[in-house]
Scaffold this active site. Structure first.
Site, short mmCIF file in Angstrom:
data_model
loop_
_atom_site.label_atom_id
_atom_site.label_comp_id
_atom_site.label_asym_id
_atom_site.label_seq_id
_atom_site.Cartn_x
_atom_site.Cartn_y
_atom_site.Cartn_z
N HIS A 82 -9.44 4.41 -3.53
CA HIS A 82 -8.90 4.50 -2.17
C HIS A 82 -9.93 5.13 -1.26
O HIS A 82 -10.75 5.91 -1.70
CB HIS A 82 -7.63 5.36 -2.14
CG HIS A 82 -6.44 4.67 -2.68
ND1 HIS A 82 -5.19 5.21 -2.67
CD2 HIS A 82 -6.31 3.45 -3.27
CE1 HIS A 82 -4.34 4.37 -3.21
NE2 HIS A 82 -5.00 3.30 -3.59
N HIS B 30 -9.77 8.91 2.95
CA HIS B 30 -9.20 7.79 3.71
C HIS B 30 -9.76 7.78 5.13
O HIS B 30 -9.90 8.81 5.75
CB HIS B 30 -7.68 7.91 3.81
CG HIS B 30 -6.96 7.55 2.55
ND1 HIS B 30 -5.90 8.26 2.08
CD2 HIS B 30 -7.15 6.56 1.66
CE1 HIS B 30 -5.46 7.72 0.97
NE2 HIS B 30 -6.21 6.68 0.70
N ASP C 129 0.84 -1.20 0.00
CA ASP C 129 0.00 0.00 0.00
C ASP C 129 0.88 1.26 0.00
O ASP C 129 2.11 1.18 -0.05
CB ASP C 129 -0.90 -0.09 1.25
CG ASP C 129 -2.15 0.75 1.14
OD1 ASP C 129 -2.37 1.36 0.08
OD2 ASP C 129 -2.90 0.81 2.13
N HIS C 130 0.24 2.41 0.12
CA HIS C 130 0.86 3.74 0.07
C HIS C 130 2.34 3.80 0.48
O HIS C 130 2.68 3.48 1.61
CB HIS C 130 0.10 4.70 0.98
CG HIS C 130 -1.27 5.00 0.48
ND1 HIS C 130 -2.33 4.17 0.72
CD2 HIS C 130 -1.74 6.03 -0.27
CE1 HIS C 130 -3.40 4.67 0.14
NE2 HIS C 130 -3.08 5.79 -0.47
N ASN D 167 -9.94 -0.23 -1.83
CA ASN D 167 -9.25 -0.42 -0.56
C ASN D 167 -10.23 -0.40 0.61
O ASN D 167 -11.06 0.49 0.71
CB ASN D 167 -8.22 0.69 -0.34
CG ASN D 167 -7.01 0.55 -1.25
OD1 ASN D 167 -6.95 -0.34 -2.08
ND2 ASN D 167 -6.04 1.42 -1.06
N GLU E 43 -4.18 7.88 6.25
CA GLU E 43 -3.89 6.46 6.19
C GLU E 43 -2.44 6.31 6.58
O GLU E 43 -1.55 6.81 5.92
CB GLU E 43 -4.14 5.92 4.78
CG GLU E 43 -4.18 4.41 4.73
CD GLU E 43 -4.86 3.92 3.46
OE1 GLU E 43 -4.16 3.62 2.51
OE2 GLU E 43 -6.09 3.87 3.45
ZN LIG Z 1 -4.50 6.79 -1.58
#
Ligand SMILES: [Zn+2]
Length: 359
Positions: free
Chosen positions: A263, A225, A106-107, A285, A179
């Site tokens: 997201h 998020h 992820d990120h 996500n 996030e």
């Molecule tokens: Zn994102």
């Protein structure tokens, strides 16, 4: 229409592209669930098997660190080795759950580029030994940086990943919310065009990255998020359609040429999710919702059996509490919470019953 199928297990390279295309043409998207250890990975695979859905498993950098162990002295190394361990776990077990599993990280913002590169060092070793990639894809989120830097770094990393049959997920525009501490500096509801990805930026990404390798785009269309008070930012899925149409018109491609990622899906309205899926979103996500789905039944279990978490044997009546304080008892409750929540997610995304895995 011939039925496209894949072998169960971790899918990479061409198979990953096949899975994405099956989702896009079938009008559904796959849940991408953040995991932090064997409990959560196994629960996600069990959930996917129960829903007969394929699934995307992803780790953030801190999730990977937790997987390796919070106590490991070298935190950076833990983030790399935890990611390796999680992928190896999935490579060993996923096929036995009978569904297709995408392994993804992820990120990763600018400060975490070295994390991605260190995972690619490990990925190259794995590829050499096994002839397939360790991860299906990694994400690079440089959306907080100027777009030219964002895209040139993505191109540089994708050059390396393409040699390993890997895919890159990028982010354009800023998704609100927080996030893993990334993105919290952006105020939701700010009158900022960056909150909505511009189709011209998506076209620029396609022009640069499509000749290099396989990639997907997380675009901002008002998504946030985490779970916040609704109302500040409006979901505008038509932004995704505009990006698809611009690329399609410019390059004369078929429908929905871009592989889009949603997201900040926790708590989104179902109608907006369905609309986004229609515009080529193949991945959504889900992190915050599954965290709560795990923790809530654990809390209920502890509240229902409070003395078992104070005494091994009750000092008043001699009741033995082993079967209550054995961690497998309450951890299984957490797993069951994730499994139940993901049945809903697979239904919302239309992936329930749609696994293309065939033994
Ligand atoms: Zn994102």
């Amino acid at each position: 229409m011939s039925e496209v199928t894949l072998k169960p297990g971790v899918v990479t390279g061409e198979s990953y592209a096949t899975l994405i295309n099956a989702a896009k043409s079938g009008g559904y998207a796959l849940p991408a669930v953040n995991v932090t250890g064997t409990n959560t990975i196994n629960a996600v695979m069990e959930a996917a098997a129960k829903a007969n859905s394929d699934i995307i498993i992803q780790l953030s950098n801190s999730g990977a660190q937790f997987y390796a162990g919070k106590g490991m002295a070298d935190g950076f190394k833990a983030k790399v080795l935890g990611a390796v361990a999680a992928a190896q776990h999935a490579h060993l077990l996923a096929e036995h759950y009978g569904i297709c599993v995408v392994m993804h990280t992820d990120h990763a913002n600018k400060a975490l580029i070295p994390w991605v590169e260190a995972m690619l060092d490990e990925g190259e070793k794995y590829y050499e030994a096994h002839g397939k990639p360790l991860y299906s894809s990694h994400m690079l989120d440089l959306s907080a940086d100027p777009i030219d830097f964002n895209l040139s770094e993505c191109a540089r990393i994708l050059e390396r990943m393409a040699k390993l049959d890997m895919s890159l997920e990028i982010e354009l525009g800023v998704t609100g919310g927080e996030e893993d501490g990334i993105g919290s500096e952006f105020e939701e509801g700010a009158d900022n065009s960056k909150l909505y990805t511009q189709p011209e930026d998506v076209l620029q990404a396609y022009d640069l990255l499509n000749p290099i390798g396989h990639f997907s785009v997380a675009a901002s269309f008002g998504n946030v998020h985490g779970v916040y008070k609704p109302g500040n930012v409006k979901l505008r899925p038509e932004i995704l359609r505009n990006s698809q149409e611009l690329v399609q018109k410019t390059h004369g491609t078929g429908d929905n040429p871009l592989n889009l990622v949603f997201h900040g899906g926790s708590g989104s309205e179902k109608a907006k999710i369905t609309e986004a899926v229609g515009y080529g979103v193949f991945k959504m996500n889900i992190d915050t919702d599954t965290q709560f789905a795990f923790s809530k039944p654990v809390g209920e279990f502890v509240n229902a059996n409070p003395r078992a978490f104070l005494y091994q044997v009750d000092p008043e009546d001699g009741t033995p509490y082993k079967k209550f304080y054995d961690p497998r008892g309450y951890l299984r409750k957490g797993e069951e919470g994730i499994i139940a929540r993901l049945q809903e997610a697979c239904e919302d995304l239309g992936s329930k019953g749609r696994s293309i895995a065939r033994a």
